[in-house]
Design a protein around this motif. Structure first.
Motif, mmCIF file in Angstrom:
data_model
loop_
_atom_site.group_PDB
_atom_site.id
_atom_site.type_symbol
_atom_site.label_atom_id
_atom_site.label_comp_id
_atom_site.label_asym_id
_atom_site.label_seq_id
_atom_site.Cartn_x
_atom_site.Cartn_y
_atom_site.Cartn_z
ATOM 1 N N ALA A 141 0.830 -1.208 0.000
ATOM 2 C CA ALA A 141 0.000 0.000 0.000
ATOM 3 C C ALA A 141 0.863 1.256 0.000
ATOM 4 N N MET A 142 1.947 1.225 0.793
ATOM 5 C CA MET A 142 2.788 2.421 0.865
ATOM 6 C C MET A 142 3.538 2.638 -0.449
ATOM 7 N N VAL A 143 4.113 1.556 -0.996
ATOM 8 C CA VAL A 143 4.872 1.697 -2.242
ATOM 9 C C VAL A 143 3.941 2.091 -3.385
ATOM 10 N N ASP A 144 2.748 1.514 -3.427
ATOM 11 C CA ASP A 144 1.792 1.863 -4.484
ATOM 12 C C ASP A 144 1.455 3.348 -4.427
ATOM 13 N N SER A 145 1.299 3.864 -3.233
ATOM 14 C CA SER A 145 0.995 5.285 -3.082
ATOM 15 C C SER A 145 2.134 6.135 -3.640
ATOM 16 N N VAL A 146 3.369 5.713 -3.347
ATOM 17 C CA VAL A 146 4.532 6.445 -3.869
ATOM 18 C C VAL A 146 4.537 6.385 -5.392
ATOM 19 N N GLU A 147 4.308 5.172 -5.934
ATOM 20 C CA GLU A 147 4.362 4.988 -7.397
ATOM 21 C C GLU A 147 3.295 5.841 -8.088
ATOM 22 N N LYS A 241 5.630 18.508 -4.845
ATOM 23 C CA LYS A 241 6.904 17.992 -5.355
ATOM 24 C C LYS A 241 7.352 16.775 -4.563
ATOM 25 N N VAL A 242 7.025 16.757 -3.272
ATOM 26 C CA VAL A 242 7.380 15.615 -2.427
ATOM 27 C C VAL A 242 6.096 15.055 -1.826
ATOM 28 N N PHE A 243 5.893 13.751 -1.991
ATOM 29 C CA PHE A 243 4.704 13.113 -1.442
ATOM 30 C C PHE A 243 5.073 12.270 -0.237
ATOM 31 N N VAL A 244 4.195 12.284 0.747
ATOM 32 C CA VAL A 244 4.462 11.562 1.986
ATOM 33 C C VAL A 244 3.426 10.461 2.142
ATOM 34 N N THR A 245 3.882 9.308 2.590
ATOM 35 C CA THR A 245 2.948 8.268 2.984
ATOM 36 C C THR A 245 3.515 7.607 4.228
ATOM 37 N N LYS A 258 -5.575 16.971 3.334
ATOM 38 C CA LYS A 258 -6.340 18.015 2.644
ATOM 39 C C LYS A 258 -5.426 18.953 1.860
ATOM 40 N N ASP A 259 -4.195 19.150 2.370
ATOM 41 C CA ASP A 259 -3.232 19.991 1.651
ATOM 42 C C ASP A 259 -2.676 19.300 0.412
ATOM 43 N N GLY A 260 -2.873 17.988 0.305
ATOM 44 C CA GLY A 260 -2.339 17.269 -0.843
ATOM 45 C C GLY A 260 -0.907 16.804 -0.663
ATOM 46 N N ILE A 261 -0.369 16.925 0.563
ATOM 47 C CA ILE A 261 0.995 16.437 0.810
ATOM 48 C C ILE A 261 0.955 14.922 0.976
ATOM 49 N N ILE A 262 -0.052 14.457 1.714
ATOM 50 C CA ILE A 262 -0.287 13.019 1.839
ATOM 51 C C ILE A 262 -1.491 12.694 0.946
ATOM 52 N N LYS A 263 -1.254 11.864 -0.072
ATOM 53 C CA LYS A 263 -2.364 11.531 -0.985
ATOM 54 C C LYS A 263 -3.076 10.266 -0.509
ATOM 55 N N ALA A 264 -2.296 9.304 -0.038
ATOM 56 C CA ALA A 264 -2.879 8.043 0.416
ATOM 57 C C ALA A 264 -2.005 7.499 1.535
ATOM 58 N N SER A 265 -2.634 7.148 2.635
ATOM 59 C CA SER A 265 -1.873 6.691 3.788
ATOM 60 C C SER A 265 -2.583 5.500 4.424
ATOM 61 N N PRO A 266 -1.956 4.336 4.367
ATOM 62 C CA PRO A 266 -2.642 3.154 4.882
ATOM 63 C C PRO A 266 -2.573 3.035 6.404
ATOM 64 N N LEU A 267 -3.627 2.557 6.986
ATOM 65 C CA LEU A 267 -3.625 2.174 8.399
ATOM 66 C C LEU A 267 -4.717 1.123 8.534
ATOM 67 N N SER A 313 -7.320 -6.775 9.607
ATOM 68 C CA SER A 313 -8.033 -6.312 8.415
ATOM 69 C C SER A 313 -7.066 -6.021 7.290
ATOM 70 N N LYS A 314 -7.617 -5.765 6.125
ATOM 71 C CA LYS A 314 -6.819 -5.252 5.017
ATOM 72 C C LYS A 314 -6.457 -3.819 5.372
ATOM 73 N N PRO A 315 -5.400 -3.289 4.746
ATOM 74 C CA PRO A 315 -5.099 -1.887 5.029
ATOM 75 C C PRO A 315 -6.282 -1.003 4.676
ATOM 76 N N LEU A 316 -6.513 -0.027 5.527
ATOM 77 C CA LEU A 316 -7.557 0.957 5.259
ATOM 78 C C LEU A 316 -6.809 2.193 4.781
ATOM 79 N N VAL A 317 -6.946 2.552 3.531
ATOM 80 C CA VAL A 317 -6.154 3.652 2.976
ATOM 81 C C VAL A 317 -6.933 4.960 3.109
ATOM 82 N N PHE A 318 -6.356 5.889 3.860
ATOM 83 C CA PHE A 318 -6.991 7.199 4.012
ATOM 84 C C PHE A 318 -6.628 8.075 2.825
#
Lengths: 328, 328, 338
Positions: A141-147, A241-245, A258-267, A313-318
């Motif tokens: 989930a984390m790598v997919d978000s980066v990709e 320019k830099v994305f965080v997950t 909401k700022d768009g710095i974190i697009k998808a973050s699994p928990l 559970s499966k990752p819940l991606v925010f």
């Protein structure tokens, strides 16, 4: 919170109507303790929320007690006191897998059931382990978000908690395996540590961005680290320019999503995980769960026990689309 | 062994002109230039600004600590005061929307009240400072847990965030916290060098009995000094939460801010035995530590060696500074 | 100072407090008294703090401080584990080497303090940063654990199922150090240096040499605590010693050692260790949270030192006045010829 309780109440009402009330709810009253890594963090508080709700229905006298610093020694002191106070079940997310093991084994010898959740202890020192979500799934989930947002040739910085943090290392291992297998052009340029401290994580995040200007994504699989990394991106104006997950509770990262710095973050849903912990505790105390088994919890679903490990559970991606549905 | 014995001969010579802040400044500039040669990014304005900005919180607290150490005391509770203030005002900004204009005076009052408790214990109950403040460290730290009730500050109001990050004067590219540090340092310098109170502090630190006999209000001086340390620690907490946007119940204590602030004061040339302080050294010392850490990241030193690098640089900086007797 | 409260009186007070505490806990807290051996076993949970405290007390008696004890404990334990797990050394030999290294690290502190003339506080803070970096680097991503049954005796073994090995070692070490401080020239020199460094120097004491030995002792005891922790937890961690420092200082000070040096004894420190340890474990068993326990420990530290001041002539003066009054009455009542 309220809606969850309502759903649960409704679910249990439906169950009883259908005449399939969970059998374990009638057991004798038991004392169950929940020992977080430390008190004072929202994620663990979210577990407590769910646990309290479930404990009421399961005839459990519930206690949430943890050390004031994230130290395994503090947890051991508490475990020892729980043994002396004759608790029936101890549930714990451990600061490290080895140090609390002897104390937990002592507890098991005295007939106390031990259920670990979140961060595991040595397998011999617990009856069951509730894994948040499978490690490969979390890494994926984390790598997919980066990709997706920084591209398959992203230059990744890792901001973890400490070099020997068990669960972070498990996730990062999965991250690297999945990365090399699927995105060979993606590289990890540096690994830094924030020691789960907000201030250290922020400085580490800022330092990464300053010292490695070509970084396009930060993987921060720790609550404080993800917030620190996102705050650093915001401070230095690298939004877009830099994305965080990483792995953090929705309240902490809401503004950055909401700022768009974190697009998808699994928990995962920490509140519901707390409910599951109590349900497993009840089953364990009643000796109704085997090392390899399946069981159903009303309102949560059906779970498989494999070698004493239950994957919650499966990752819940925010994402910006769903994060406002979750509050913990 | 005779040479070492001679070395340890007690030195009663006249205090030399203080050069510690100059040595420190030279070392700091040397690091900036040296690392800047290898990594030009290091010398860019935004990186320099960021290194100073990350020194502000510790710098503020270390100024208060310098005052205490000048009276031959020590204040271990500053980290707990900082954490309490960060949590209280961080939560107040989000829950009751406390305006910044109210938070600033309230935070100084809170710090002064907590600090005066230390002052009472030291001056009137005559508990040695290290013990009095070790006790209040636990008390104030516990208070933080009670106030936060197991939750954390996830984000502060925009007003607070602007205070922690934006520039106060449009057009002048200096963030507000840096201006605050400069203002506090100047004011402290004025108090120390141009007010009777400043002379009293040094007199108490040099010889409390002589100061008492000379008619100096020793107890009142001590009380004020601990009040100042508390107020500045509390202000540091407010700046911290405004700057980072987040705080937990272990903010301050978890990072051992108390030890770091003492280290900075001593690196700056303040004598642990009291009677001599060096405010310029304290301010430069805090920036020095921040520069050292950032330099280590820029030089791609593995993260686990950061604290070793910090330790070596402390020893180097203190050894390079003016040698004085009485150590050990 | 302490004109009306000699050390023996403080030690006696501590002993009484400890007895009252034990009695109260055994009768009032269900689960605290778990048979004689069971109750003694509680000491295993806090005696590593005690080993550190005794070493630290020697340093504080000279008027110094050692902030690196936690880092030395962690580093020595990690070295022991690496030597036995990776290098295949016999675990007892590995422990011995780790103890010697611990003493060496402490001695290094002494070198930094005496040769580079850096204040003990800043010197040991700096070395603690260095030592903990080395410990983290050596321990790696998954620090060693599982040292086998025979080694576990050190941390959780008992003699005849009653007397914990840790407690036995603590008693032996406390008695040994007490004799060292009160009955030997070395101990008297330590007190002398702490009481008045200049005077000690003029009296012919080789102060730097003595300080290096003292910091070496502190390092050795920290390493010893680290080994015992490794045995008790059957695991090592590069941060396992971090929590030792502040509690150990509290124990030393509660034991009646003056933080300025030159005053205090090891017996008091040993009692301070037992009181704080029993108090913490007892309160946890009674159901208080870690937070309340920590806060109360801080409060008790303040109250006890305030009480000590009240009884000596250091503090408010009222208590001292009272004692003086009683003493003068006694003198008046006594026959004039004595």
């Amino acid at each position: 919170m309220k809606s969850i309780t309502k759903t649960l109440l409704l679910a249990s009402a439906l169950c009883s109507l259908a005449g399939i009330a969970p059998a374990h709810a009638q057991g004798k009253r038991i004392k169950v303790a929940m020992v977080p890594k430390l008190i004072g963090l929202s994620v663990f508080k979210a577990n407590e929320k769910g646990a309290i709700a479930a404990a009421k229905k399961l005839n459990i006298q519930f206690l949430y007690t943890g050390p004031v610093t994230a130290s395994a020694q503090g947890q051991v002191d508490i475990i020892n006191s729980l043994i002396a106070r004759r608790f029936n079940v101890i549930t714990i997310t451990s600061n490290n897998p080895t140090q609390p093991a002897p104390a937990l084994e002592r507890a098991m010898k005295q007939g106390i059931k031990v259920v670990s959740y979140d961060s595991d202890v040595a397998p011999d020192a617990r009856d069951f382990f509730i894994q948040n979500t499978s490690y490969p799934a979390m890494g994926k989930a984390m790598v997919d978000s980066v990709e997706k947002y920084a591209g398959p040739d992203a230059k990744v910085a890792i901001l973890s908690s400490t070099p020997d943090a068990a669960i972070q290392n498990a996730w990062l291992g999965a991250v690297k395996t999945y990365m090399t297998a699927n995105f060979p052009k993606m590289t990890v340029v540096t690994t830094q540590y924030g020691e789960s401290s907000p201030s250290k994580s922020l400085s580490a995040g800022l330092n990464i961005l300053q010292a490695y200007p070509d970084v396009t994504a930060i993987i921060a699989p720790d609550g404080a680290a993800e917030v620190g990394a996102a705050a650093a991106v915001k401070k230095l104006g690298r939004t877009g320019k830099v994305f965080v997950t990483g792995a953090s509770d929705p309240d902490s990262i809401r503004q950055y999503v909401k700022d768009g710095i974190i697009k998808a973050s699994p928990l995962w849903d920490e509140v519901k995980e707390g409910e599951l912990v109590m349900n497993v505790s009840r089953l364990a105390a009643d000796d109704k769960l085997k090392a390899n088994d399946t069981f159903t919890v009303a309102g949560l679903g059906t779970y498989t026990v494999k070698d004493k490990v239950i994957v919650f559970s499966k990752p819940l991606v925010f994402t910006a689309a769903n994060i406002d549905q979750y509050h913990f | 062994m005779s040479t070492t014995t001679l070395d340890a001969a007690p030195r009663k010579r006249k205090p030399r002109r203080e050069v510690r802040e100059i040595t420190l400044l030279v070392v700091t500039i040397a690091i900036v230039l040296g690392v800047g040669l290898i990594k030009p990014q290091f010398m860019r304005y935004d990186n320099l600004e960021f290194m100073v900005l990350s020194a502000v919180v510790l710098g503020l607290i270390a100024i208060g600590q310098t005052f205490v150490i000048m009276t031959s005391g020590i204040d271990l509770s500053v980290s707990a005061v900082m954490g309490l203030s960060a949590v209280v005002f961080g939560l107040a900004s989000t829950t009751i929307h406390l305006p910044l204009a109210a938070a600033l005076p309230l935070c100084l009052i809170l710090g002064a009240v907590l600090g005066s408790f230390n002052g009472l214990l030291v001056a009137w109950v005559r508990i040695p400072p290290i013990i009095a403040t070790l006790g209040t460290y636990s008390l104030f730290g516990g208070l933080t847990f009670i106030v936060s009730n197991g939750t954390q500050v996830d984000q502060v109001s925009n007003q607070f965030a602007a205070f922690g990050n934006a520039n106060l004067i449009p057009g002048l590219p200096i963030p507000t916290p840096v201006l605050a540090l400069a203002g506090v340092a100047l004011f402290a310098w004025f108090v120390l060098n141009h007010m009777v109170f400043g002379r009293n502090i040094l007199a108490v630190g040099n010889n409390a009995v002589a100061a008492y006999n000379a008619g100096i209000p020793v107890k009142r001086t001590l009380l004020f000094v601990y009040m100042i340390a508390g107020a500045l620690a509390s202000f540091g907490g407010l700046v911290f939460v405004a700057y980072t946007g987040s705080a937990t119940a272990t903010t301050g204590t978890g990072d051992h801010v108390e030890l770091q602030s003492i280290a900075i004061a001593l690196i700056g040339g303040t004598l642990i035995s009291g009677g001599r302080g060096n405010l310029a050294g304290t301010v430069i010392g805090s920036i020095f530590l921040s520069v050292v850490i950032t330099a280590l990241v820029f030089l791609h030193v593995p993260a686990i060696w950061y604290s070793a690098g910090e330790g070596l640089m402390i020893v180097a900086a203190v050894t390079l500074g003016a040698r004085r007797g009485g150590a050990g | 100072m302490n004109r009306f409260l000699p050390r023996e009186a403080w030690d006696r007070t501590l002993a009484i407090i400890l007895l009252v505490l034990l009695l109260a806990f055994c009768t009032l807290i269900p689960g605290f008294y778990a048979g004689f051996g069971g109750t003694l076993a509680i000491t295993e949970q806090f005696l590593p703090f005690g080993f550190v405290a005794i070493g630290l007390a020697v340093v504080i008696l000279t008027g110094g401080i050692d902030l690196s004890v936690g880092a030395i404990a962690s580093l020595s334990a990690v070295i022991m584990a690496i030597l036995t797990k990776s290098a295949g050394l016999d675990i007892w030999l590995a422990s011995l080497i780790a103890l010697i290294i611990g003493a060496g690290l402490g001695w290094l502190n002494g070198i930094v303090i005496t040769r580079l003339r850096i204040e003990p506080l800043i010197a040991t803070l700096a070395t603690s940063f260095i030592y903990s970096s080395v410990a983290t680097a050596l321990a790696g991503a998954s620090p060693p654990y599982g040292f086998g049954k025979p080694f576990a005796v050190l941390g959780s073994g008992t003699i005849e199922g009653i007397l914990p090995v840790q407690l036995l070692m603590f008693i032996v070490i406390a008695v040994g150090f007490s004799i060292l401080i009160t009955r030997t020239g070395f101990g008297r020199r330590i007190i002398m240096v702490g009481y008045n460094r200049d005077a000690a120097h003029y009296a012919g004491v080789a102060v730097p040499d003595l300080l290096r030995k003292v910091y070496g002792i502190s390092g050795f005891m920290a390493a010893f605590a680290g080994i015992v922790l490794a045995s008790y937890y059957d695991a090592v961690r590069p941060d396992m010693g971090n929590i030792l420092l502040l509690t150990a200082i509290t124990m030393v000070v509660l034991g009646g050692v003056s933080i300025f040096g030159g005053e205090g004894g090891i017996l008091g420190v040993a009692l301070g260790v037992l009181i704080l340890g029993v108090l913490r474990q007892g309160m946890l068993i009674a159901g208080f949270s870690d937070m309340v326990t920590t806060m109360l420990t801080g409060g008790i530290l303040l109250v006890s030192i305030a009480a000590k001041n009240l009884l000596s002539d250091r503090g408010f003066g009222y208590g001292a006045l009272l004692l003086r009054l009683i003493n003068s009455r006694k003198q008046e009542a006594a026959p004039p010829n004595t």
